[in-house]
Design a protein around this motif. Structure first.
Motif, PDB file in Angstrom:
ATOM      1  N   TYR A 126     -66.960  23.288  21.721  1.00  0.00           N
ATOM      2  CA  TYR A 126     -68.274  22.524  20.800  1.00  0.00           C
ATOM      3  C   TYR A 126     -68.752  21.436  21.826  1.00  0.00           C
ATOM      4  CZ  TYR A 126     -65.866  24.967  17.318  1.00  0.00           C
ATOM      5  OH  TYR A 126     -65.033  25.962  16.455  1.00  0.00           O
ATOM      6  N   VAL A 127     -68.184  21.386  23.064  1.00  0.00           N
ATOM      7  CA  VAL A 127     -68.723  20.245  23.992  1.00  0.00           C
ATOM      8  C   VAL A 127     -68.869  20.907  25.434  1.00  0.00           C
ATOM      9  CG1 VAL A 127     -68.220  18.467  22.370  1.00  0.00           C
ATOM     10  CG2 VAL A 127     -66.676  19.351  24.088  1.00  0.00           C
ATOM     11  N   ALA A 128     -69.299  20.007  26.289  1.00  0.00           N
ATOM     12  CA  ALA A 128     -69.483  20.536  27.624  1.00  0.00           C
ATOM     13  C   ALA A 128     -68.018  20.298  28.178  1.00  0.00           C
ATOM     14  CB  ALA A 128     -70.469  19.471  28.305  1.00  0.00           C
ATOM     15  N   PRO A 129     -67.574  21.350  29.035  1.00  0.00           N
ATOM     16  CA  PRO A 129     -66.426  21.517  29.878  1.00  0.00           C
ATOM     17  C   PRO A 129     -66.248  20.025  30.524  1.00  0.00           C
ATOM     18  CG  PRO A 129     -67.711  23.467  30.475  1.00  0.00           C
ATOM     19  CD  PRO A 129     -68.409  22.497  29.408  1.00  0.00           C
ATOM     20  N   THR A 130     -64.909  19.514  30.606  1.00  0.00           N
ATOM     21  CA  THR A 130     -64.930  18.189  31.367  1.00  0.00           C
ATOM     22  C   THR A 130     -65.296  18.079  32.808  1.00  0.00           C
ATOM     23  OG1 THR A 130     -62.504  18.605  31.482  1.00  0.00           O
ATOM     24  CG2 THR A 130     -63.281  17.364  29.663  1.00  0.00           C
ATOM     25  N   ILE A 131     -65.364  19.294  33.251  1.00  0.00           N
ATOM     26  CA  ILE A 131     -65.852  19.376  34.727  1.00  0.00           C
ATOM     27  C   ILE A 131     -67.351  18.692  34.751  1.00  0.00           C
ATOM     28  CG2 ILE A 131     -66.842  21.352  34.894  1.00  0.00           C
ATOM     29  CD1 ILE A 131     -65.335  21.506  37.883  1.00  0.00           C
ATOM     30  N   ILE A 132     -67.897  18.766  33.641  1.00  0.00           N
ATOM     31  CA  ILE A 132     -69.375  18.040  33.534  1.00  0.00           C
ATOM     32  C   ILE A 132     -69.229  16.629  33.837  1.00  0.00           C
ATOM     33  CG2 ILE A 132     -71.539  17.996  32.594  1.00  0.00           C
ATOM     34  CD1 ILE A 132     -71.050  20.615  33.787  1.00  0.00           C
ATOM     35  N   ASN A 133     -68.116  15.900  33.172  1.00  0.00           N
ATOM     36  CA  ASN A 133     -67.949  14.628  32.873  1.00  0.00           C
ATOM     37  C   ASN A 133     -67.420  14.171  34.624  1.00  0.00           C
ATOM     38  OD1 ASN A 133     -66.924  15.542  30.312  1.00  0.00           O
ATOM     39  ND2 ASN A 133     -67.566  13.477  30.070  1.00  0.00           N
ATOM     40  N   THR A 134     -66.739  14.972  35.330  1.00  0.00           N
ATOM     41  CA  THR A 134     -66.340  14.922  36.624  1.00  0.00           C
ATOM     42  C   THR A 134     -67.610  14.743  37.760  1.00  0.00           C
ATOM     43  OG1 THR A 134     -64.274  16.148  36.541  1.00  0.00           O
ATOM     44  CG2 THR A 134     -64.910  15.657  38.857  1.00  0.00           C
ATOM     45  N   PHE A 135     -68.470  15.860  37.337  1.00  0.00           N
ATOM     46  CA  PHE A 135     -69.642  15.952  38.006  1.00  0.00           C
ATOM     47  C   PHE A 135     -70.556  14.365  37.793  1.00  0.00           C
ATOM     48  CE2 PHE A 135     -74.386  17.110  38.101  1.00  0.00           C
ATOM     49  CZ  PHE A 135     -74.419  17.230  39.411  1.00  0.00           C
ATOM     50  N   LEU A 136     -70.768  14.242  36.641  1.00  0.00           N
ATOM     51  CA  LEU A 136     -71.532  13.044  36.107  1.00  0.00           C
ATOM     52  C   LEU A 136     -71.083  11.814  36.890  1.00  0.00           C
ATOM     53  CD1 LEU A 136     -72.377  14.070  32.624  1.00  0.00           C
ATOM     54  CD2 LEU A 136     -74.196  14.009  34.700  1.00  0.00           C
ATOM     55  N   GLU A 137     -69.716  11.667  37.020  1.00  0.00           N
ATOM     56  CA  GLU A 137     -68.951  10.557  37.336  1.00  0.00           C
ATOM     57  C   GLU A 137     -68.953  10.455  38.971  1.00  0.00           C
ATOM     58  OE1 GLU A 137     -65.284  10.546  35.196  1.00  0.00           O
ATOM     59  OE2 GLU A 137     -66.387  10.207  33.198  1.00  0.00           O
ATOM     60  N   SER A 138     -69.572  11.558  39.464  1.00  0.00           N
ATOM     61  CA  SER A 138     -69.496  11.697  41.040  1.00  0.00           C
ATOM     62  C   SER A 138     -70.551  11.156  41.655  1.00  0.00           C
ATOM     63  CB  SER A 138     -69.125  13.109  41.578  1.00  0.00           C
ATOM     64  OG  SER A 138     -67.953  13.467  40.942  1.00  0.00           O
ATOM     65  N   TYR A 139     -71.559  10.479  40.915  1.00  0.00           N
ATOM     66  CA  TYR A 139     -72.962  10.186  41.592  1.00  0.00           C
ATOM     67  C   TYR A 139     -73.464   9.129  40.809  1.00  0.00           C
ATOM     68  CZ  TYR A 139     -72.591  14.879  43.671  1.00  0.00           C
ATOM     69  OH  TYR A 139     -72.120  16.171  44.240  1.00  0.00           O
ATOM     70  N   ASP A 140     -74.507   8.545  41.573  1.00  0.00           N
ATOM     71  CA  ASP A 140     -75.354   7.489  40.877  1.00  0.00           C
ATOM     72  C   ASP A 140     -76.783   8.147  40.361  1.00  0.00           C
ATOM     73  OD1 ASP A 140     -76.804   5.247  40.126  1.00  0.00           O
ATOM     74  OD2 ASP A 140     -76.676   4.449  42.174  1.00  0.00           O
ATOM     75  N   PHE A 141     -76.650   8.284  39.295  1.00  0.00           N
ATOM     76  CA  PHE A 141     -77.702   8.738  38.311  1.00  0.00           C
ATOM     77  C   PHE A 141     -78.921   7.571  37.992  1.00  0.00           C
ATOM     78  CE2 PHE A 141     -74.979  12.019  38.108  1.00  0.00           C
ATOM     79  CZ  PHE A 141     -75.786  13.284  38.292  1.00  0.00           C
ATOM     80  N   SER A 142     -78.954   6.423  38.625  1.00  0.00           N
ATOM     81  CA  SER A 142     -79.803   5.340  38.305  1.00  0.00           C
ATOM     82  C   SER A 142     -81.141   5.683  38.355  1.00  0.00           C
ATOM     83  CB  SER A 142     -79.351   3.906  38.975  1.00  0.00           C
ATOM     84  OG  SER A 142     -78.273   3.642  38.879  1.00  0.00           O
ATOM     85  N   GLY A 143     -81.926   5.634  37.328  1.00  0.00           N
ATOM     86  CA  GLY A 143     -83.410   5.683  37.445  1.00  0.00           C
ATOM     87  C   GLY A 143     -83.818   7.148  37.538  1.00  0.00           C
ATOM     88  N   LYS A 144     -82.808   8.190  37.407  1.00  0.00           N
ATOM     89  CA  LYS A 144     -82.986   9.532  37.091  1.00  0.00           C
ATOM     90  C   LYS A 144     -83.213   9.943  35.622  1.00  0.00           C
ATOM     91  CE  LYS A 144     -81.332   9.667  41.553  1.00  0.00           C
ATOM     92  NZ  LYS A 144     -82.392   9.637  42.498  1.00  0.00           N
ATOM     93  N   ALA A 145     -83.822  11.147  35.515  1.00  0.00           N
ATOM     94  CA  ALA A 145     -83.852  11.794  34.232  1.00  0.00           C
ATOM     95  C   ALA A 145     -83.072  12.902  34.187  1.00  0.00           C
ATOM     96  CB  ALA A 145     -85.345  12.439  33.950  1.00  0.00           C
ATOM     97  N   ILE A 146     -81.898  12.900  33.084  1.00  0.00           N
ATOM     98  CA  ILE A 146     -81.047  13.971  32.988  1.00  0.00           C
ATOM     99  C   ILE A 146     -81.322  14.890  31.944  1.00  0.00           C
ATOM    100  CG2 ILE A 146     -78.663  14.479  32.777  1.00  0.00           C
ATOM    101  CD1 ILE A 146     -77.846  11.487  33.808  1.00  0.00           C
ATOM    102  N   VAL A 147     -81.494  16.220  32.056  1.00  0.00           N
ATOM    103  CA  VAL A 147     -81.846  17.023  31.126  1.00  0.00           C
ATOM    104  C   VAL A 147     -80.629  18.146  31.105  1.00  0.00           C
ATOM    105  CG1 VAL A 147     -83.575  18.641  30.638  1.00  0.00           C
ATOM    106  CG2 VAL A 147     -84.020  17.037  32.106  1.00  0.00           C
ATOM    107  N   PRO A 148     -79.775  17.969  29.971  1.00  0.00           N
ATOM    108  CA  PRO A 148     -78.647  18.935  29.756  1.00  0.00           C
ATOM    109  C   PRO A 148     -79.293  20.163  29.216  1.00  0.00           C
ATOM    110  CG  PRO A 148     -78.052  16.604  28.870  1.00  0.00           C
ATOM    111  CD  PRO A 148     -79.939  16.879  29.155  1.00  0.00           C
ATOM    112  N   PHE A 149     -78.460  21.251  29.460  1.00  0.00           N
ATOM    113  CA  PHE A 149     -78.891  22.542  29.160  1.00  0.00           C
ATOM    114  C   PHE A 149     -77.652  23.461  28.859  1.00  0.00           C
ATOM    115  CE2 PHE A 149     -79.163  25.528  32.209  1.00  0.00           C
ATOM    116  CZ  PHE A 149     -79.121  24.742  33.470  1.00  0.00           C
ATOM    117  N   ALA A 150     -77.697  24.290  27.750  1.00  0.00           N
ATOM    118  CA  ALA A 150     -76.254  24.927  27.825  1.00  0.00           C
ATOM    119  C   ALA A 150     -76.427  26.490  27.275  1.00  0.00           C
ATOM    120  CB  ALA A 150     -75.462  24.200  26.921  1.00  0.00           C
ATOM    121  N   THR A 151     -75.220  27.128  27.476  1.00  0.00           N
ATOM    122  CA  THR A 151     -75.135  28.284  27.035  1.00  0.00           C
ATOM    123  C   THR A 151     -73.850  28.455  26.054  1.00  0.00           C
ATOM    124  OG1 THR A 151     -74.006  29.852  28.399  1.00  0.00           O
ATOM    125  CG2 THR A 151     -76.305  29.757  28.780  1.00  0.00           C
TER     126      THR A 151
END
Ligand SMILES: Cc1cc2nc3c(=O)[nH]c(=O)nc-3n(C[C@H](O)[C@H](O)[C@H](O)COP(=O)(O)O)c2cc1C
Length: 160
Positions: A88-113
């Protein structure tokens, strides 16, 4: 024009296929979020409570290691982040990915299957993994191999 990246994780190919079409339609670069240890079929067995994916998804603090940190997020204004829905949620490797970079000022657009589940609490599980001032767009479920036109209309509607 905004610089766009489609970053995706896919364990069995469905999200990967979609991400490739989306990148083409959105005129975006493509980056695969690869686990350091690839998921085997046994790892993905959701019916086995002791499989790797079951153990990881039962532990919200799990952060499966990524194979590299070469996504060059700094080069982009918009980052699409694609993944399969797991439990029912994103695999936790997506948390790893998000925590690995600086997303300041970016737009983040999640999509899923998914098999059929919607986004549920996916967004609230992901958002704490990004610190700073990223702008989150609403997550989009893109099941059933949407056409290029459908994807183009969606991208257009985001006004990126
Ligand atoms: C461990 C695991 C858990 C899953 N949990 C769900 C779920 O909660 N709801 C759902 O609709 N599909 C679930 N699925 C199915 C996947 O979301 C679906 O097959 C997805 O399209 C696979 O994408 P992929 O080929 O890119 O990995 C799960 C699959 C796996 C392997």
């Amino acid at each position: 024009m905004s610089r766009k990246l489609v970053a995706y994780f896919s364990a069995s190919g469905v999200t990967s296929e979609l991400a490739k079409v989306l990148a083409e339609v959105a005129n975006a670069d493509l980056y695969e979020i690869k686990p350091e240890a690839p998921y085997t079929k046994a790892d993905l067995d959701w019916q086995n409570s002791r499989s790797r994916s079951s153990i990881e998804m039962k532990d919200p603090s799990s952060r499966p290691a990524v194979a590299d940190k070469n996504a060059n997020i700094a080069e982009y204004d918009v980052v699409f982040v694609g993944f399969p829905i797991w439990w029912y949620v994103a695999p936790t490797i997506i948390n790893t990915f998000l925590e690995s970079y600086d997303f300041s000022g970016k737009a983040i657009v999640p999509f899923a299957t998914s098999g059929s589940s919607g986004f549920g609490k996916t967004m609230e599980k992901l958002q704490p993994s990004v610190s700073g001032t990223a702008v989150w767009k609403e997550g989009k479920l893109l099941n059933g191999k949407p056409s290029k036109d459908t994807l183009a209309n969606w991208v257009e509607s985001l006004s990126l």
